[in-house]
Design an enzyme around this catalytic site. Structure first.
Site, mmCIF file in Angstrom:
data_model
loop_
_atom_site.group_PDB
_atom_site.id
_atom_site.type_symbol
_atom_site.label_atom_id
_atom_site.label_comp_id
_atom_site.label_asym_id
_atom_site.label_seq_id
_atom_site.Cartn_x
_atom_site.Cartn_y
_atom_site.Cartn_z
ATOM 1 N N GLU A 110 -11.995 -4.644 12.636
ATOM 2 C CA GLU A 110 -11.369 -6.060 12.412
ATOM 3 C C GLU A 110 -12.594 -6.850 11.692
ATOM 4 O O GLU A 110 -12.333 -7.730 11.265
ATOM 5 C CB GLU A 110 -11.056 -6.097 13.725
ATOM 6 N N GLY A 118 -6.196 -2.191 16.413
ATOM 7 C CA GLY A 118 -5.207 -2.305 17.272
ATOM 8 C C GLY A 118 -4.958 -0.565 17.961
ATOM 9 O O GLY A 118 -4.089 -0.653 18.784
ATOM 10 N N ALA A 127 -3.318 -3.696 13.843
ATOM 11 C CA ALA A 127 -2.441 -4.387 14.526
ATOM 12 C C ALA A 127 -2.290 -4.940 13.124
ATOM 13 O O ALA A 127 -1.899 -4.615 11.350
ATOM 14 C CB ALA A 127 -2.694 -5.826 15.108
ATOM 15 N N GLU A 166 -7.511 0.827 20.051
ATOM 16 C CA GLU A 166 -7.178 0.033 21.065
ATOM 17 C C GLU A 166 -5.553 0.642 21.794
ATOM 18 O O GLU A 166 -6.730 0.428 22.883
ATOM 19 C CB GLU A 166 -7.178 -1.111 21.033
HETATM 20 N N1 DAK Z 1 -1.050 -3.903 8.490
HETATM 21 C C1 DAK Z 1 -0.204 -4.015 7.739
HETATM 22 N N2 DAK Z 1 0.374 -3.436 6.581
HETATM 23 C C2 DAK Z 1 -0.850 -2.450 7.116
HETATM 24 C C3 DAK Z 1 -2.043 -1.973 7.827
HETATM 25 C C4 DAK Z 1 -1.993 -2.987 8.517
HETATM 26 N N3 DAK Z 1 -3.318 -3.014 10.104
HETATM 27 N N4 DAK Z 1 -2.738 -0.734 6.919
HETATM 28 C C5 DAK Z 1 -2.185 -0.091 6.183
HETATM 29 N N5 DAK Z 1 -1.404 -1.429 5.996
HETATM 30 C C6 DAK Z 1 0.467 -1.186 4.874
HETATM 31 C C7 DAK Z 1 -0.284 -1.300 3.777
HETATM 32 O O1 DAK Z 1 -0.276 -2.575 3.169
HETATM 33 C C8 DAK Z 1 0.590 -1.007 2.633
HETATM 34 O O2 DAK Z 1 1.109 -1.404 2.373
HETATM 35 P P1 DAK Z 1 1.714 -1.897 0.927
HETATM 36 O O3 DAK Z 1 0.927 -2.418 0.069
HETATM 37 O O4 DAK Z 1 2.226 0.125 0.510
HETATM 38 O O5 DAK Z 1 3.260 -2.522 0.306
HETATM 39 C C9 DAK Z 1 0.785 0.434 3.527
HETATM 40 O O6 DAK Z 1 0.617 0.150 4.642
HETATM 41 C C10 DAK Z 1 0.470 1.583 3.003
HETATM 42 O O7 DAK Z 1 -1.270 1.477 3.144
HETATM 43 P P2 DAK Z 1 -2.786 2.023 2.001
HETATM 44 O O8 DAK Z 1 -2.023 1.795 0.499
HETATM 45 O O9 DAK Z 1 -3.770 0.804 2.469
HETATM 46 O O10 DAK Z 1 -3.052 3.351 2.507
HETATM 47 P P3 DAK Z 1 -4.305 4.005 2.343
HETATM 48 O O11 DAK Z 1 -3.596 5.227 2.120
HETATM 49 O O12 DAK Z 1 -4.543 3.244 0.568
HETATM 50 O O13 DAK Z 1 -5.239 3.321 3.060
HETATM 51 C C11 DAK Z 1 -5.927 2.863 4.864
HETATM 52 C C12 DAK Z 1 -4.995 3.456 4.387
HETATM 53 C C13 DAK Z 1 -5.693 3.089 6.749
HETATM 54 C C14 DAK Z 1 -7.549 3.302 5.564
HETATM 55 C C15 DAK Z 1 -5.882 1.040 4.779
HETATM 56 O O14 DAK Z 1 -4.264 0.863 4.967
HETATM 57 C C16 DAK Z 1 -6.189 0.269 5.731
HETATM 58 O O15 DAK Z 1 -7.898 -0.170 5.872
HETATM 59 N N6 DAK Z 1 -6.065 -0.381 6.325
HETATM 60 C C17 DAK Z 1 -6.148 -1.643 7.480
HETATM 61 C C18 DAK Z 1 -6.851 -0.998 8.777
HETATM 62 C C19 DAK Z 1 -7.292 -2.002 9.148
HETATM 63 O O16 DAK Z 1 -7.383 -2.953 9.401
HETATM 64 N N7 DAK Z 1 -6.954 -2.146 10.588
HETATM 65 C C20 DAK Z 1 -7.611 -2.818 11.359
HETATM 66 C C21 DAK Z 1 -6.095 -3.960 11.372
HETATM 67 S S1 DAK Z 1 -6.800 -5.408 12.340
HETATM 68 C C22 DAK Z 1 -3.704 -9.045 17.719
HETATM 69 C C23 DAK Z 1 -4.762 -8.748 18.587
HETATM 70 C C24 DAK Z 1 -5.748 -7.202 18.275
HETATM 71 C C25 DAK Z 1 -5.455 -7.612 16.974
HETATM 72 C C26 DAK Z 1 -4.446 -8.156 15.820
HETATM 73 C C27 DAK Z 1 -4.327 -9.521 16.361
HETATM 74 N N8 DAK Z 1 -3.155 -9.992 18.209
HETATM 75 C C28 DAK Z 1 -2.007 -10.330 18.851
HETATM 76 C C29 DAK Z 1 -2.327 -11.175 17.390
HETATM 77 C C30 DAK Z 1 -5.914 -6.671 16.461
HETATM 78 C C31 DAK Z 1 -6.641 -6.657 15.356
HETATM 79 C C32 DAK Z 1 -6.249 -5.357 13.945
HETATM 80 O O17 DAK Z 1 -6.076 -4.184 14.742
#
Ligand code: DAK
Length: 256
Positions: free
Chosen positions: A133, A110, A65, A113
């Protein structure tokens, strides 16, 4: 830019999540477009055979997400959004035709998921899976605490959810999270072939199989527990610190 590209490939709808600059992170627009497709959009296809969901670009299916939007949410909007996301994924899961995820890169949070709510998952060799998360002081909000255990069993689900570890495509295959691993760049082709194969079977039988399997996993209260707690954590100091640390590209400092 369209949040989702919708194409017709020989009667199969290919939905491509289209935010490559954010590794296809799910935001409201993506969810609205998914909702619209599974509610109405699919009716524009004549003799639809099935649906394949994939991500734009070589790097990501969906990296989660949109973390950058998290700080705008409070407890009630967090849990409402999570509930809405869950409803859309229920709709997808209940779709009368096969829905297959062609996982072409990162499928995190997400994104994992979303893939798990599809009936079948096909991964490219470069795909990576995880529920990170917990690194953000959060939990999955789109059914991850429920569907992961259904696919991989209790021990592995606890491990993946509590450590936030990422696993590669072969490990995801070994534990039952994905059905098939194919060469990098081949997931979409393999998914289209799988839909074609299913389309050659009895359509009513396929529909009953989908409905019957969904009955087995019907208890929605468990999902609503998840969305309520997601909202609570999102509004907490822990959730705010996790999202802030991600945005500031640093490690979070959680209070013990
Ligand atoms: N959200 C927003 N931006 C993201 C992102 C994300 N999940 N993942 C990556 N990006 C963005 C990065 O910020 C970066 O943007 P800039 O800094 O260039 O502006 C761009 O995409 C490229 O990413 P990286 O520079 O980080 O690329 P790397 O190759 O270095 O790393 C990575 C790739 C996938 C390992 C890394 O980007 C990463 O760790 N990303 C986050 C992964 C993560 O933690 N995902 C889980 C998110 S929590 C909800 C219901 C459910 C959920 C949420 C809300 N509600 C209904 C409210 C579920 C929660 C989640 O999914």
């Amino acid at each position: 830019m369209n949040p989702i590209l919708v194409e017709n490939k020989n009667g199969i709808a290919v939905l491509t999540i289209n935010r490559p600059e954010a590794l296809n992170a799910l935001n409201q627009e993506v969810f609205d477009a998914l909702d619209e497709f599974f509610e109405e959009g699919y009716k524009a296809f004549e003799s639809l055979l099935g649906v394949v969901i994939t991500g734009n670009g070589e790097k990501a299916f969906v990296a989660g997400a949109d973390i950058k939007k998290f700080l705008e949410l409070d407890e009630s909007s967090g849990s409402e959004l999570s509930k809405r996301g869950q409803e859309i994924l229920f709709k997808m899961e209940a779709f009368h035709l096969p829905v297959i995820a062609a996982v072409n890169g990162f499928a995190l949070g997400g994104g994992c998921e979303l893939a798990m709510a599809c009936h079948i998952r096909i991964a490219s060799a470069n795909a990576k899976f995880g529920q990170p998360e917990v690194n953000l002081g959060l939990i999955p909000g789109y059914g991850g605490t429920q569907r992961l255990v259904q696919l991989v069993g209790k021990g592995k689900a606890f491990e993946l959810l509590l450590t936030g570890d990422m696993i590669d495509a072969n490990e995801a295959h070994r534990i039952g999270l994905v059905n098939q691993v194919v060469e990098a760049g081949q997931a979409l082709e393999a998914a289209l072939k799988m839909v074609e194969k299913i389309a050659s079977k009895g359509p009513k039988a396929c529909q009953v199989i989908i409905d019957g399997m969904n009955l087995y996993f019907k208890d929605r209260d468990r999902y609503f527990y998840e969305s309520a707690e997601f909202g609570r954590l999102m509004a907490s100091d822990e959730g705010k610190e996790g999202a802030t640390a991600f945005i500031e590209k640093r490690k979070p400092q959680f209070r013990k």
